[in-house]
Write a protein that holds these residues in place. Structure first.
Motif, PDB file in Angstrom:
ATOM      1  N   ASP A 194       0.815  -1.220   0.000  1.00 38.32           N
ATOM      2  CA  ASP A 194       0.000   0.000   0.000  1.00 38.32           C
ATOM      3  C   ASP A 194       0.848   1.269   0.000  1.00 38.32           C
ATOM      4  N   ARG A 195       1.976   1.247   0.706  1.00 40.56           N
ATOM      5  CA  ARG A 195       2.764   2.464   0.858  1.00 40.56           C
ATOM      6  C   ARG A 195       3.853   2.586  -0.197  1.00 40.56           C
ATOM      7  N   HIS A 196       4.427   1.467  -0.596  1.00 35.52           N
ATOM      8  CA  HIS A 196       5.583   1.515  -1.498  1.00 35.52           C
ATOM      9  C   HIS A 196       5.318   0.889  -2.860  1.00 35.52           C
ATOM     10  N   GLY A 197       4.099   0.384  -3.094  1.00 35.64           N
ATOM     11  CA  GLY A 197       3.788  -0.223  -4.381  1.00 35.64           C
ATOM     12  C   GLY A 197       4.524  -1.519  -4.636  1.00 35.64           C
ATOM     13  N   GLN A 198       4.916  -2.216  -3.563  1.00 35.65           N
ATOM     14  CA  GLN A 198       5.646  -3.469  -3.705  1.00 35.65           C
ATOM     15  C   GLN A 198       4.726  -4.561  -4.256  1.00 35.65           C
ATOM     16  N   THR A 199       5.226  -5.373  -5.163  1.00 34.77           N
ATOM     17  CA  THR A 199       4.509  -6.547  -5.651  1.00 34.77           C
ATOM     18  C   THR A 199       4.872  -7.735  -4.772  1.00 34.77           C
ATOM     19  N   ILE A 200       3.864  -8.458  -4.279  1.00 37.96           N
ATOM     20  CA  ILE A 200       4.118  -9.611  -3.419  1.00 37.96           C
ATOM     21  C   ILE A 200       3.334 -10.812  -3.925  1.00 37.96           C
ATOM     22  N   VAL A 201       4.004 -11.949  -3.992  1.00 38.43           N
ATOM     23  CA  VAL A 201       3.373 -13.230  -4.291  1.00 38.43           C
ATOM     24  C   VAL A 201       3.656 -14.139  -3.102  1.00 38.43           C
ATOM     25  N   MET A 202       2.600 -14.566  -2.412  1.00 41.62           N
ATOM     26  CA  MET A 202       2.749 -15.311  -1.160  1.00 41.62           C
ATOM     27  C   MET A 202       2.061 -16.664  -1.225  1.00 41.62           C
ATOM     28  N   VAL A 203       2.818 -17.721  -0.995  1.00 45.25           N
ATOM     29  CA  VAL A 203       2.249 -19.057  -0.839  1.00 45.25           C
ATOM     30  C   VAL A 203       1.832 -19.227   0.616  1.00 45.25           C
TER      31      VAL A 203
END
Length: 252
Positions: A194-203
């Motif tokens: 939300d704050r840094h626009g990071q892309t996350i893919v979490m298993v």
């Protein structure tokens, strides 16, 4: 219209098999998946559905047998091992269930490690800034043995974020934590999006963890079989997961 070159990660008809002959197992079966910049995706499915294999192929930790993986516009199939390693160090972050911190190094030294491995000296305040982001600005000089499990995982998150990667892959990041520490880790991942626009893919196998994501992909037998998009509800995730487990039991 979305420019297809802007995906943080894209899998195109990715297949991964293990073994040969009659004992061969297809872990991924022509999987298509696209992860947009600034998105948070949870990947779920029964044991053996291909979740970890998808993560490993998408991150360049494992080579697909067929299909194509593209990270931040760079196709992985044409890269040498040296260039693939360089790409992972600069454009990919990792957080695992086991924190994988180096015991002899302080929190600050662990966080700085990806920068040093990439041949770059950390800029003034760079490491302390990312440690402050995860609430550990006052623990920079502590070694892993002096930190709780939740604090160690937060150091691991800071280490993953310090290079500002195109994508952060998280494999069961709360699996070794108590409920309170797990919630804090998930809050930090959500904040990074939300704050840094990071892309996350979490298993994950946990519907409560998946509810922090914008989207949930469900795998079964190496294929994407269902999808939920946000806001994601934990109860709905649990229903979908139970349905997949039931279908697997009937088909066994």
């Amino acid at each position: 219209m979305t420019n297809r070159a802007t995906a943080a990660v894209e899998l195109q008809a990715v297949t991964r098999r293990y073994g040969t002959g009659e004992s061969a197992v297809t872990a991924l079966d022509r999987v298509d998946a696209r992860f947009e910049p600034g998105s948070f995706t949870a990947v779920m499915g029964p044991s053996g559905s291909g979740k970890s294999t998808l993560l490993h192929c998408a991150a360049g930790l494992d080579r697909a047998d067929a299909g194509r993986v593209v990270i931040d516009g760079v196709p992985l199939d044409g890269l040498s091992e040296r260039n693939l390693t360089r790409l992972r160090r600069t454009r990919v972050g990792f957080v695992f269930q086991s924190f994988n911190l180096i015991p002899a190094l302080t929190a600050a030294q662990n966080v700085a490690l990806p920068l040093r491995l990439a041949g770059r000296r950390p800029a003034a305040g760079e490491v302390s800034s990312v440690l402050a982001e995860v609430g550990l600005g006052d623990r920079a000089g502590h070694r892993p043995s002096e930190l709780s499990g939740g604090q160690q995982q937060r150091v691991a998150i800071a280490r993953a974020l310090v290079t500002r990667p195109a994508v952060l892959f998280a494999d069961e990041p709360t699996g070794a934590l108590d409920a309170t520490s797990g919630k804090e880790v998930l809050r930090l991942l959500r904040t990074a999006v939300d704050r840094h626009g990071q892309t996350i893919v979490m298993v994950t196998h946990d519907p409560l963890a998946a509810a922090h994501a914008d989207r949930v992909l469900f795998l079964a037998d190496g294929r994407v079989v269902d999808e939920l998009t946000g806001p994601v509800d934990a109860e709905l995730v649990a229903v979908h997961t139970a349905r997949l487990e039931a279908a697997r039991t009937v088909g066994a």
